[in-house]
Design a protein around this motif. Sequence first.
Motif, PDB file in Angstrom:
ATOM      1  N   UNK A 158      76.906  56.180 131.481  1.00 29.90           N
ATOM      2  CA  UNK A 158      78.255  56.170 130.917  1.00 29.90           C
ATOM      3  C   UNK A 158      79.094  55.147 131.673  1.00 29.90           C
ATOM      4  N   UNK A 159      80.202  54.728 131.052  1.00 31.80           N
ATOM      5  CA  UNK A 159      81.100  53.789 131.744  1.00 31.80           C
ATOM      6  C   UNK A 159      81.894  54.488 132.850  1.00 31.80           C
ATOM      7  N   UNK A 160      82.577  53.709 133.635  1.00 38.38           N
ATOM      8  CA  UNK A 160      83.478  54.128 134.724  1.00 38.38           C
ATOM      9  C   UNK A 160      82.756  54.933 135.798  1.00 38.38           C
ATOM     10  N   UNK A 161      82.375  56.156 135.549  1.00 31.65           N
ATOM     11  CA  UNK A 161      81.600  56.943 136.509  1.00 31.65           C
ATOM     12  C   UNK A 161      80.390  57.505 135.757  1.00 31.65           C
ATOM     13  N   UNK A 162      79.184  57.074 136.173  1.00 31.69           N
ATOM     14  CA  UNK A 162      77.998  57.515 135.457  1.00 31.69           C
ATOM     15  C   UNK A 162      77.605  58.953 135.848  1.00 31.69           C
ATOM     16  N   UNK A 163      76.596  59.468 135.192  1.00 36.60           N
ATOM     17  CA  UNK A 163      76.177  60.840 135.420  1.00 36.60           C
ATOM     18  C   UNK A 163      75.671  61.108 136.826  1.00 36.60           C
ATOM     19  N   UNK A 164      74.992  60.151 137.423  1.00 36.90           N
ATOM     20  CA  UNK A 164      74.485  60.322 138.794  1.00 36.90           C
ATOM     21  C   UNK A 164      75.648  60.487 139.782  1.00 36.90           C
ATOM     22  N   UNK A 165      76.655  59.632 139.631  1.00 34.43           N
ATOM     23  CA  UNK A 165      77.835  59.691 140.501  1.00 34.43           C
ATOM     24  C   UNK A 165      78.600  60.992 140.286  1.00 34.43           C
ATOM     25  N   UNK A 166      78.737  61.401 139.031  1.00 32.42           N
ATOM     26  CA  UNK A 166      79.424  62.654 138.720  1.00 32.42           C
ATOM     27  C   UNK A 166      78.693  63.844 139.341  1.00 32.42           C
ATOM     28  N   UNK A 167      77.386  63.895 139.177  1.00 33.41           N
ATOM     29  CA  UNK A 167      76.598  65.000 139.723  1.00 33.41           C
ATOM     30  C   UNK A 167      76.769  65.086 141.236  1.00 33.41           C
ATOM     31  N   UNK A 168      76.746  63.952 141.907  1.00 32.03           N
ATOM     32  CA  UNK A 168      76.929  63.935 143.365  1.00 32.03           C
ATOM     33  C   UNK A 168      78.310  64.471 143.744  1.00 32.03           C
ATOM     34  N   UNK A 169      79.342  64.089 143.006  1.00 34.40           N
ATOM     35  CA  UNK A 169      80.707  64.560 143.294  1.00 34.40           C
ATOM     36  C   UNK A 169      80.841  66.065 143.078  1.00 34.40           C
ATOM     37  N   UNK A 170      80.290  66.548 141.984  1.00 31.81           N
ATOM     38  CA  UNK A 170      80.382  67.988 141.677  1.00 31.81           C
ATOM     39  C   UNK A 170      79.658  68.808 142.741  1.00 31.81           C
ATOM     40  N   UNK A 171      78.487  68.395 143.139  1.00 32.84           N
ATOM     41  CA  UNK A 171      77.679  69.195 144.042  1.00 32.84           C
ATOM     42  C   UNK A 171      78.173  69.151 145.485  1.00 32.84           C
ATOM     43  N   UNK A 172      79.042  68.202 145.817  1.00 32.75           N
ATOM     44  CA  UNK A 172      79.612  68.202 147.168  1.00 32.75           C
ATOM     45  C   UNK A 172      80.976  68.892 147.223  1.00 32.75           C
ATOM     46  N   UNK A 173      81.497  69.300 146.075  1.00 35.81           N
ATOM     47  CA  UNK A 173      82.789  69.979 145.994  1.00 35.81           C
ATOM     48  C   UNK A 173      82.561  71.495 146.048  1.00 35.81           C
ATOM     49  N   UNK A 174      83.098  72.149 147.066  1.00 37.75           N
ATOM     50  CA  UNK A 174      82.871  73.579 147.268  1.00 37.75           C
ATOM     51  C   UNK A 174      83.306  74.411 146.065  1.00 37.75           C
ATOM     52  N   UNK A 175      84.325  73.997 145.375  1.00 36.58           N
ATOM     53  CA  UNK A 175      84.806  74.760 144.229  1.00 36.58           C
ATOM     54  C   UNK A 175      84.038  74.520 142.944  1.00 36.58           C
ATOM     55  N   UNK A 176      83.208  73.483 142.912  1.00 34.98           N
ATOM     56  CA  UNK A 176      82.496  73.116 141.683  1.00 34.98           C
ATOM     57  C   UNK A 176      80.980  73.205 141.799  1.00 34.98           C
ATOM     58  N   UNK A 177      80.461  73.234 143.012  1.00 31.28           N
ATOM     59  CA  UNK A 177      79.021  73.057 143.213  1.00 31.28           C
ATOM     60  C   UNK A 177      78.144  74.112 142.554  1.00 31.28           C
ATOM     61  N   UNK A 178      78.693  75.297 142.273  1.00 34.53           N
ATOM     62  CA  UNK A 178      77.888  76.336 141.636  1.00 34.53           C
ATOM     63  C   UNK A 178      77.804  76.194 140.127  1.00 34.53           C
ATOM     64  N   UNK A 179      78.590  75.287 139.556  1.00 34.60           N
ATOM     65  CA  UNK A 179      78.528  75.089 138.111  1.00 34.60           C
ATOM     66  C   UNK A 179      77.170  74.506 137.728  1.00 34.60           C
ATOM     67  N   UNK A 180      76.502  75.100 136.751  1.00 31.32           N
ATOM     68  CA  UNK A 180      75.203  74.565 136.335  1.00 31.32           C
ATOM     69  C   UNK A 180      75.369  73.273 135.539  1.00 31.32           C
ATOM     70  N   UNK A 181      74.579  72.284 135.926  1.00 25.88           N
ATOM     71  CA  UNK A 181      74.601  70.983 135.261  1.00 25.88           C
ATOM     72  C   UNK A 181      73.196  70.679 134.757  1.00 25.88           C
ATOM     73  N   UNK A 182      73.079  70.505 133.444  1.00 26.90           N
ATOM     74  CA  UNK A 182      71.812  70.100 132.841  1.00 26.90           C
ATOM     75  C   UNK A 182      71.979  68.668 132.363  1.00 26.90           C
TER      76      UNK A 182
END
Length: 154
Positions: free
Chosen positions: A77-101
Amino acid sequence: MSGRTSNPADSGTSLQVLLVEDEPADAHLVRLAFRESQLDIQMDQVVDGLDALAYLKKDPPYEQAATPGLILLDLNMPRMNGREFLAEVKKDAGLKRLPVVVLTTSDAEQDIESCYESGASGFITKPIDIDQFIHVIKSLGDYWSNVLKIPRQD
């Protein structure tokens, strides 16, 4: 968040899905498949990782956004790709438990390995055939709505 688990089918609640996808045709097929599944699935869509992070953090214009029980993530994807997004979510204590497929056109072993290492809950290569694509999405919806026990998003 409590340690209790929930199953949308048991509780009468719908499964809230956030689709992070920039391709309109693919987003349309996902919507169509969920509609045809006759499961109680509500879906919102954003087109890149930056918008997805704003959605999850309820930044403007997403102040009223529902917390998803599942994130479906494209990689390219443009701007922030899926790999970058996944890394950001999983390092955020409030978001890391959200399941990402991850739902992507890639079937590269390197992508599969890196996504799982980054905390993805699953990896699906988008089928090229439209009927197969719809079948895969319906099956995914059924699995997440009726089979899995997931932590409540309190």
